[in-house]
Design an enzyme around this catalytic site. Structure first.
Site, PDB file in Angstrom:
ATOM      1  N   LYS A  34       0.816  -1.218   0.000  1.00 40.30           N
ATOM      2  CA  LYS A  34       0.000   0.000   0.000  1.00 40.30           C
ATOM      3  C   LYS A  34       0.849   1.267   0.000  1.00 40.30           C
ATOM      4  CE  LYS A  34      -1.032   0.547   4.943  1.00 40.30           C
ATOM      5  NZ  LYS A  34      -2.105   0.476   5.925  1.00 40.30           N
ATOM      6  N   SER A  42      10.098  -4.411   8.887  1.00 41.51           N
ATOM      7  CA  SER A  42      11.361  -5.153   8.745  1.00 41.51           C
ATOM      8  C   SER A  42      12.556  -4.204   8.634  1.00 41.51           C
ATOM      9  CB  SER A  42      11.306  -6.051   7.517  1.00 41.51           C
ATOM     10  OG  SER A  42      10.199  -6.897   7.595  1.00 41.51           O
ATOM     11  N   ALA A  45      13.761  -2.949  12.014  1.00 39.99           N
ATOM     12  CA  ALA A  45      14.208  -3.893  13.052  1.00 39.99           C
ATOM     13  C   ALA A  45      15.670  -3.634  13.412  1.00 39.99           C
ATOM     14  CB  ALA A  45      14.020  -5.322  12.553  1.00 39.99           C
ATOM     15  N   GLN A  46      15.940  -3.626  14.681  1.00 40.53           N
ATOM     16  CA  GLN A  46      17.287  -3.253  15.133  1.00 40.53           C
ATOM     17  C   GLN A  46      18.095  -4.452  15.610  1.00 40.53           C
ATOM     18  OE1 GLN A  46      16.754  -0.190  18.111  1.00 40.53           O
ATOM     19  NE2 GLN A  46      15.986   1.284  16.630  1.00 40.53           N
ATOM     20  N   ARG A 273       9.960  -9.679  27.775  1.00 44.41           N
ATOM     21  CA  ARG A 273       9.493  -8.316  27.477  1.00 44.41           C
ATOM     22  C   ARG A 273       8.215  -7.916  28.191  1.00 44.41           C
ATOM     23  NH1 ARG A 273      10.638  -7.839  21.110  1.00 44.41           N
ATOM     24  NH2 ARG A 273      12.874  -7.804  21.427  1.00 44.41           N
TER      25      ARG A 273
HETATM   26  C1  SIN Z   1      12.794  -7.749  18.457  1.00 45.65           C
HETATM   27  O1  SIN Z   1      11.697  -7.228  18.451  1.00 45.65           O
HETATM   28  O2  SIN Z   1      12.921  -8.962  18.487  1.00 45.65           O
HETATM   29  C2  SIN Z   1      14.045  -6.930  18.516  1.00 45.65           C
HETATM   30  C3  SIN Z   1      13.720  -5.564  18.859  1.00 45.65           C
HETATM   31  C4  SIN Z   1      14.881  -4.911  19.551  1.00 45.65           C
HETATM   32  O3  SIN Z   1      15.878  -4.633  18.892  1.00 45.65           O
HETATM   33  O4  SIN Z   1      14.763  -4.662  20.734  1.00 45.65           O
END
Ligand code: SIN
Length: 496
Positions: A34, A42, A45-46, A273
């Site tokens: 979209k 993606s 993502a870190q 988390r």
């Molecule tokens: C994740 O969501 O698995 C990684 C995210 C982060 O870098 O904290």
């Protein structure tokens, strides 16, 4: 009408993983997104990709950590498939040219993240893993799939109970019909249903809403992961501060510099988390400011260039070693019920990545298992399609005539009620309030059925998808009476 072998909705890691494999086998693939192909979670993502590649690690250990984080609700077979397939698929990805960060001796560098027994997270560009992975996938795809950008999918076209195509509206306002024997939903999660999120702004629950209208079974929608550390200034979130920061020694502290995870969980700042997010939230709800103390991390800027840039561009002085943080919506464990090979309950419709619920994450996803899921189940889905022989069964879309009975709300209205109803801490009363709110917008007694797209803009239809997904999530939350992981009911004494 445009005919092809496979239609993929979405353009992130799962979509590209499916597309690369299919194109290797000569399939004709159209990716429809979209927005711009780079506008997805993606690329943001870190942390990295968790995979048992160390000599002292094993897929069984990865499996156990995934199950522990997921409160044991995970599908054990799917989880085993994920962790067992991972090392081979990552090795192949490296062979295709992907360059993960290395130690000075040339071996892979492994980062530590929450709820992992050991450091098993490979990363790239420090904390730019998602971006680097996607650049590699674009290279591997090498223009072999047609990518249709800025073209939202309005509905999945159904014929005799099977998914046979999609209807879209392109940027010139034309409605386009695409048909294929395989429709792969890979359009991500629901982050923007909440006021604060780490997600790209395009991620608005479209996968859930489209699949629901196609009659697909949905699963575990109540399990929504809040990441504990989004950069937060004056109550506004400005992006993710990777969990890898805590893995490298970052500590959550209050204004007096006291550790807030002390005594809460044996793994302290690296507890699962959901536990860390609830703890941070309990402090911020009392009006306290919570910080990530990075003073113990050597070479912070070179290890975390992306996080450093996010902080500095938002006025955070990293020399003070304190990053103000609060939790935000991050990942949807629930989604379209699917197998690791992509099949959903609707023939012809496949789901992969965050859009899918293969239930590998249970009630709370283990850190850095999501890029992995996209790569591994993307490949398995493509292999499944390659070995199947569904025939095309094209059909035109019948334009619905349904219109809203009430004006659509704003996105802000929806995010407010979502946080209240199915946020970090839930009560049955608030969940019911949410259901009632959403039902007030239902255009028809049959539910959130397809609207006449000719009467609405793309933005309107996006809001309608948000309402649909919000309603489904709230109902799913109402159905689960005990707390598990990310589904936390206040005053429930049976928290798993
Ligand atoms: C994740 O969501 O698995 C990684 C995210 C982060 O870098 O904290």
């Amino acid at each position: 009408m445009i005919l092809t072998d496979v239609i993929i909705i979405g353009a992130g890691i799962a979509a590209h993983s499916v597309a690369c494999r299919l194109c290797d086998r000569g399939k004709k693939v159209i990716i429809i997104t979209k927005s711009n192909k780079r506008d997805c979670n993606s690329t943001l993502a870190q942390g990295g990709i968790s995979v048992a590649l160390r000599d002292d690690d094993s897929y069984m250990s990865h499996y156990e950590d995934t199950l522990t984080a997921g409160c044991g609700l995970n599908d054990k077979e799917a989880t085993m498939t994920l962790v067992k397939e991972a090392p081979g698929i990552i090795r192949d990805f490296i062979k295709s040219g992907m360059n993960f960060d290395k130690e000075p001796d040339g071996s892979l560098s492994f980062g530590k993240e929450a709820a992992h027994k050991l450091a098993r997270v490979i990363h790239a560009g420090g904390d730019r893993t998602g971006l680097m992975v996607m650049e590699q996938l674009y290279k591997n795809l090498d223009g072999r799939a047609e990518i249709r950008e800025n073209e939202p999918v309005i509905d999945i076209i159904m014929k005799n109970g099977e998914a046979v195509g999609v209807i879209t509206r392109d940027k010139d306002g034309n409605f386009n019909t695409y048909c294929a024997p395989y429709i792969v939903m890979a359009a991500g999660g629901i982050g923007n249903l909440f006021p604060g999120t780490s997600n790209d702004s395009t991620v608005t629950g479209d996968s859930v809403a489209l699949a629901y209208r196609a009659g697909a079974e949905l699963k575990n929608l109540e399990f929504i992961q809040f990441h504990p550390t989004l950069l937060t200034i004056n109550g506004k979130n400005f992006g993710l501060i990777s969990e890898a920061v805590r893995g490298d020694g970052g500590i959550l502290v209050n204004e007096k510099g006291e550790r807030i995870m002390e005594g809460v969980h044996p793994m302290k700042d690296l507890a699962p988390r959901d536990v860390v997010s609830r703890t941070v939230y309990s402090h911020t709800q009392k009006g306290e400011n919570i910080y990530l103390d990075i003073s113990k991390i050597k070479g912070f800027k070179s290890r975390f260039p992306n996080v450093s840039e996010i902080c500095e561009s938002n006025g955070v002085d990293l020399n003070k070693n304190l990053i103000p943080v609060a939790p935000g919506a991050h990942f949807h464990m629930g989604g379209i019920k699917a197998k690791p090979t992509g099949e959903t309950s609707v023939s012809g419709l496949y789901a992969v990545g965050e859009a899918a619920c293969t239930n590998v994450h249970g009630a709370n996803r283990l850190a850095s298992n999501s890029l992995l899921e996209g790569l591994v189940f993307g490949k398995l889905t493509a292999d499944n399609i390659i070995s199947s022989d569904r025939k095309a069964n094209p059909a035109e879309y019948t334009m619905p005539t349904t219109k809203m009975k009430t004006p659509l709300p704003t996105k802000k209205d929806i995010t407010k009620i979502m946080m209240e109803c199915v946020g970090i801490v839930r009560t049955e009363e608030n969940i019911l309030k949410g259901i009632k709110y959403f039902e007030g917008f239902m255009p028809d007694e049959k539910g959130f059925i397809s609207l006449d797209p000719r009467a609405y803009t793309d933005k309107d239809l996006e809001i309608y998808n948000m309402l649909t997904a919000g309603w489904l999530i709230a109902k799913s939350a109402y159905g689960r009476k005990e707390s598990f992981g990310a589904h936390y009911i206040e005053n429930d004494n049976i928290h798993h």
